[in-house]
Write a protein that holds these residues in place. Sequence first.
Motif, PDB file in Angstrom:
ATOM      1  N   PRO A 382      13.522  -1.433   6.947  1.00  0.00           N
ATOM      2  CA  PRO A 382      13.463  -1.820   5.531  1.00  0.00           C
ATOM      3  C   PRO A 382      14.590  -2.783   5.165  1.00  0.00           C
ATOM      4  CG  PRO A 382      13.270   0.568   5.794  1.00  0.00           C
ATOM      5  CD  PRO A 382      13.668   0.020   7.125  1.00  0.00           C
ATOM      6  N   LEU A 383      14.363  -3.570   4.132  1.00  0.00           N
ATOM      7  CA  LEU A 383      15.364  -4.544   3.701  1.00  0.00           C
ATOM      8  C   LEU A 383      16.674  -3.867   3.322  1.00  0.00           C
ATOM      9  CD1 LEU A 383      16.233  -7.415   2.937  1.00  0.00           C
ATOM     10  CD2 LEU A 383      15.200  -7.034   0.673  1.00  0.00           C
ATOM     11  N   ASP A 384      16.598  -2.732   2.661  1.00  0.00           N
ATOM     12  CA  ASP A 384      17.821  -2.034   2.260  1.00  0.00           C
ATOM     13  C   ASP A 384      18.685  -1.682   3.462  1.00  0.00           C
ATOM     14  OD1 ASP A 384      17.195  -2.186  -0.375  1.00  0.00           O
ATOM     15  OD2 ASP A 384      16.565  -0.096  -0.609  1.00  0.00           O
ATOM     16  N   GLN A 385      18.061  -1.334   4.569  1.00  0.00           N
ATOM     17  CA  GLN A 385      18.823  -1.008   5.771  1.00  0.00           C
ATOM     18  C   GLN A 385      19.465  -2.256   6.361  1.00  0.00           C
ATOM     19  OE1 GLN A 385      16.647   1.286   8.677  1.00  0.00           O
ATOM     20  NE2 GLN A 385      18.330   1.231  10.175  1.00  0.00           N
ATOM     21  N   SER A 386      18.753  -3.374   6.345  1.00  0.00           N
ATOM     22  CA  SER A 386      19.329  -4.638   6.817  1.00  0.00           C
ATOM     23  C   SER A 386      20.525  -5.033   5.959  1.00  0.00           C
ATOM     24  CB  SER A 386      18.278  -5.751   6.783  1.00  0.00           C
ATOM     25  OG  SER A 386      17.275  -5.547   7.748  1.00  0.00           O
ATOM     26  N   LEU A 387      20.410  -4.863   4.654  1.00  0.00           N
ATOM     27  CA  LEU A 387      21.504  -5.195   3.737  1.00  0.00           C
ATOM     28  C   LEU A 387      22.732  -4.339   4.026  1.00  0.00           C
ATOM     29  CD1 LEU A 387      19.478  -5.527   0.405  1.00  0.00           C
ATOM     30  CD2 LEU A 387      20.605  -7.392   1.643  1.00  0.00           C
ATOM     31  N   LYS A 388      22.518  -3.057   4.292  1.00  0.00           N
ATOM     32  CA  LYS A 388      23.651  -2.174   4.585  1.00  0.00           C
ATOM     33  C   LYS A 388      24.321  -2.554   5.901  1.00  0.00           C
ATOM     34  CE  LYS A 388      25.032   2.694   4.897  1.00  0.00           C
ATOM     35  NZ  LYS A 388      26.212   2.306   5.645  1.00  0.00           N
ATOM     36  N   ILE A 389      23.531  -2.853   6.907  1.00  0.00           N
ATOM     37  CA  ILE A 389      24.093  -3.229   8.212  1.00  0.00           C
ATOM     38  C   ILE A 389      24.991  -4.454   8.085  1.00  0.00           C
ATOM     39  CG2 ILE A 389      23.526  -4.155  10.501  1.00  0.00           C
ATOM     40  CD1 ILE A 389      20.982  -2.415  10.399  1.00  0.00           C
ATOM     41  N   VAL A 390      24.499  -5.483   7.396  1.00  0.00           N
ATOM     42  CA  VAL A 390      25.255  -6.733   7.283  1.00  0.00           C
ATOM     43  C   VAL A 390      26.448  -6.563   6.355  1.00  0.00           C
ATOM     44  CG1 VAL A 390      25.150  -9.131   6.516  1.00  0.00           C
ATOM     45  CG2 VAL A 390      23.268  -8.152   7.845  1.00  0.00           C
ATOM     46  N   LYS A 391      26.260  -5.863   5.251  1.00  0.00           N
ATOM     47  CA  LYS A 391      27.378  -5.653   4.327  1.00  0.00           C
ATOM     48  C   LYS A 391      28.511  -4.887   5.007  1.00  0.00           C
ATOM     49  CE  LYS A 391      26.911  -2.896   0.734  1.00  0.00           C
ATOM     50  NZ  LYS A 391      26.537  -2.408  -0.616  1.00  0.00           N
ATOM     51  N   ASP A 392      28.165  -3.831   5.725  1.00  0.00           N
ATOM     52  CA  ASP A 392      29.190  -3.064   6.451  1.00  0.00           C
ATOM     53  C   ASP A 392      29.879  -3.927   7.500  1.00  0.00           C
ATOM     54  OD1 ASP A 392      28.680  -0.836   4.970  1.00  0.00           O
ATOM     55  OD2 ASP A 392      27.547   0.233   6.514  1.00  0.00           O
ATOM     56  N   TYR A 393      29.117  -4.788   8.161  1.00  0.00           N
ATOM     57  CA  TYR A 393      29.711  -5.662   9.173  1.00  0.00           C
ATOM     58  C   TYR A 393      30.730  -6.610   8.540  1.00  0.00           C
ATOM     59  CZ  TYR A 393      30.371  -9.017  12.903  1.00  0.00           C
ATOM     60  OH  TYR A 393      30.951  -9.817  13.855  1.00  0.00           O
ATOM     61  N   LEU A 394      30.404  -7.198   7.400  1.00  0.00           N
ATOM     62  CA  LEU A 394      31.300  -8.152   6.749  1.00  0.00           C
ATOM     63  C   LEU A 394      32.542  -7.462   6.188  1.00  0.00           C
ATOM     64  CD1 LEU A 394      28.716 -10.444   4.927  1.00  0.00           C
ATOM     65  CD2 LEU A 394      30.020 -10.959   6.993  1.00  0.00           C
ATOM     66  N   ILE A 395      32.382  -6.250   5.662  1.00  0.00           N
ATOM     67  CA  ILE A 395      33.548  -5.492   5.197  1.00  0.00           C
ATOM     68  C   ILE A 395      34.461  -5.173   6.380  1.00  0.00           C
ATOM     69  CG2 ILE A 395      34.313  -3.292   4.217  1.00  0.00           C
ATOM     70  CD1 ILE A 395      31.769  -3.310   2.503  1.00  0.00           C
ATOM     71  N   ALA A 396      33.852  -4.769   7.494  1.00  0.00           N
ATOM     72  CA  ALA A 396      34.635  -4.491   8.702  1.00  0.00           C
ATOM     73  C   ALA A 396      35.344  -5.748   9.196  1.00  0.00           C
ATOM     74  CB  ALA A 396      33.731  -3.930   9.797  1.00  0.00           C
ATOM     75  N   ALA A 397      34.694  -6.907   9.062  1.00  0.00           N
ATOM     76  CA  ALA A 397      35.311  -8.183   9.478  1.00  0.00           C
ATOM     77  C   ALA A 397      36.559  -8.468   8.649  1.00  0.00           C
ATOM     78  CB  ALA A 397      34.308  -9.314   9.344  1.00  0.00           C
ATOM     79  N   THR A 398      36.512  -8.153   7.358  1.00  0.00           N
ATOM     80  CA  THR A 398      37.706  -8.290   6.519  1.00  0.00           C
ATOM     81  C   THR A 398      38.825  -7.402   7.052  1.00  0.00           C
ATOM     82  OG1 THR A 398      36.438  -8.817   4.513  1.00  0.00           O
ATOM     83  CG2 THR A 398      38.642  -7.934   4.205  1.00  0.00           C
ATOM     84  N   ALA A 399      38.499  -6.167   7.386  1.00  0.00           N
ATOM     85  CA  ALA A 399      39.502  -5.222   7.875  1.00  0.00           C
ATOM     86  C   ALA A 399      40.072  -5.632   9.229  1.00  0.00           C
ATOM     87  CB  ALA A 399      38.901  -3.818   7.967  1.00  0.00           C
ATOM     88  N   LYS A 400      39.293  -6.321  10.044  1.00  0.00           N
ATOM     89  CA  LYS A 400      39.768  -6.768  11.353  1.00  0.00           C
ATOM     90  C   LYS A 400      40.671  -7.990  11.244  1.00  0.00           C
ATOM     91  CE  LYS A 400      35.520  -5.173  13.602  1.00  0.00           C
ATOM     92  NZ  LYS A 400      34.266  -5.581  14.268  1.00  0.00           N
ATOM     93  N   ASP A 401      40.550  -8.749  10.155  1.00  0.00           N
ATOM     94  CA  ASP A 401      41.311  -9.992  10.000  1.00  0.00           C
ATOM     95  C   ASP A 401      42.516  -9.862   9.085  1.00  0.00           C
ATOM     96  OD1 ASP A 401      39.669 -11.339  11.694  1.00  0.00           O
ATOM     97  OD2 ASP A 401      38.526 -12.388  10.143  1.00  0.00           O
ATOM     98  N   CYS A 402      42.699  -8.729   8.431  1.00  0.00           N
ATOM     99  CA  CYS A 402      43.770  -8.608   7.441  1.00  0.00           C
ATOM    100  C   CYS A 402      45.135  -8.469   8.109  1.00  0.00           C
ATOM    101  CB  CYS A 402      43.503  -7.414   6.521  1.00  0.00           C
ATOM    102  SG  CYS A 402      43.815  -5.805   7.278  1.00  0.00           S
ATOM    103  N   SER A 403      46.170  -8.514   7.285  1.00  0.00           N
ATOM    104  CA  SER A 403      47.544  -8.331   7.758  1.00  0.00           C
ATOM    105  C   SER A 403      48.156  -7.109   7.095  1.00  0.00           C
ATOM    106  CB  SER A 403      48.396  -9.564   7.447  1.00  0.00           C
ATOM    107  OG  SER A 403      47.978 -10.683   8.187  1.00  0.00           O
TER     108      SER A 403
END
Length: 505
Positions: A382-403
């Motif tokens: 479902p689209l909602d599941q795709s949205l959650k997967i990508v949103k979580d990935y981008l939030i995690a990307a912020t956490a991997k790049d922060c200082s």
Amino acid sequence: MEKVILEEKDAVDWIYRGEGAANLILAYTGSSPAFIGKVLRIQKSQRNGKSGVKEGRALTTHERLLWRENKELTASSNREILEQLYVKHVMSPLLGPKHVDVGIRVLVTKEFLKSVEKNVTCHRPAWRVHSSQVDVNRDSVLILSDHSIFPDGLEVREGLGSGSQCVICLEIYRSYVTLCRLEVGNLKREPCITVEIKPKCGFLPISRFITEENAVKRNVVRFRMHQALKLHNQEISEYSEYNPLDLFSGSREGIQKAIEALYATPQNNFRVFLNGSIVFGGLGGGTNSTTVQVGEAFEDILKNFIQADNGQRTTSFLQLVAETIYTSGALEQLLEVQKLDTYDIEGAIHAYYNIISQPCMVCRELSKDKLSCRYTSLHSIPLDQSLKIVKDYLIAATAKDCSLMISFRPKEDGRLPSHNTVYLGSTNQAFEYKVYFIDLDLKPLKKMEAYYELDKKIVSCYSQMVKTEHETDKAVTINSNGSVRDQRYALEDGLFTEGCTGKCK
């Protein structure tokens, strides 16, 4: 937004502190109580004539779909307001508000921004000046606390005019570092040392969507593999022994090992400030291994901060940093946010194509024998599941790049501590400390494709490096005469030229 307007006359009070890809950071040196202990973040624009200002909404149609649960984000009119709201509504609740500074926006005039551009140009790295400039078309900037100092350690000295300024420069070592201890206007600063660390990704992915040819990702930390690509691109001159798994290990020994490795090869992952002035690490980029001269200079800098014999101060300071990371527990929360990436980019990229309603380019590239039901099934969710997967990935990307910013000051007898306290047993000293996460930028949805391509390059270059090293070691083992040296050099000279050329550029 605060009803304060920074005008041309105010620009002289803001000095260059540093910059990233998108923003300049300026520190305040004036006497206004509203800005004492603050830094200013100004967005940049590229010198190709394109401004960072965008009319209308800051998010694309698909990004508004992605962040639809937060109405303030989707209604943002420009990127800079969006970034602040993202930190406030997304990252702060996840990382804990005590470790995140949301900041406030203040209005500025174009003349203020033009004057800032003129004043800071000579202090910026040349390559930064060549590529970007202050975006003078902005009408506001972000004011944040200066995490390299303790604001309540700034005392007012009577009898000095608001315009007086004294900068004392001390030559630290041979033609390399100048330590500027700054006493500006009517301020007196207590000693404060701040460490800035880029932790990077602190776990090994276990996603079932990682292909067999990329299985090395499950066993070798991303930071280590990325070093191979950076070495190939001549972004670094040697490998760092730093392993994020040590820093995130939760053990004193592992954290200590990580801090020592970061100190030995700082690159752009480890910097130290004294009273807001950088004294170790690169200002506009990375530095290589710590030389004897640099180490001696840093040891000397610490003499009024760490009460230990000469030759022992740096060791004790690194112990202080490690103990504070262990005690604070801040990285435990950061790791949890990073682990929102449960699908890895090799899985999340398929959900991305679901969201933008385009044929999956990854599936198109995979041969039929590699295109298993694991990947095709992702295009049926479902689209909602795709949205959650990508949103979580981008939030995690912020956490991997922060200082991570950790500031220390010696605890004075008789003064009630206003911050957490850590004890350094080797010197019998107590320090107040504070811990903040910075650089919590929202990652654009369109970067998903770039993340996928970068992942391929990193794995390809690392795999080729391992293959070349194996062939080198094999040649050395087989040969025992004078030709060994020639054959080994020939193999080393061929590093990355076979199987990696074109993929890693």
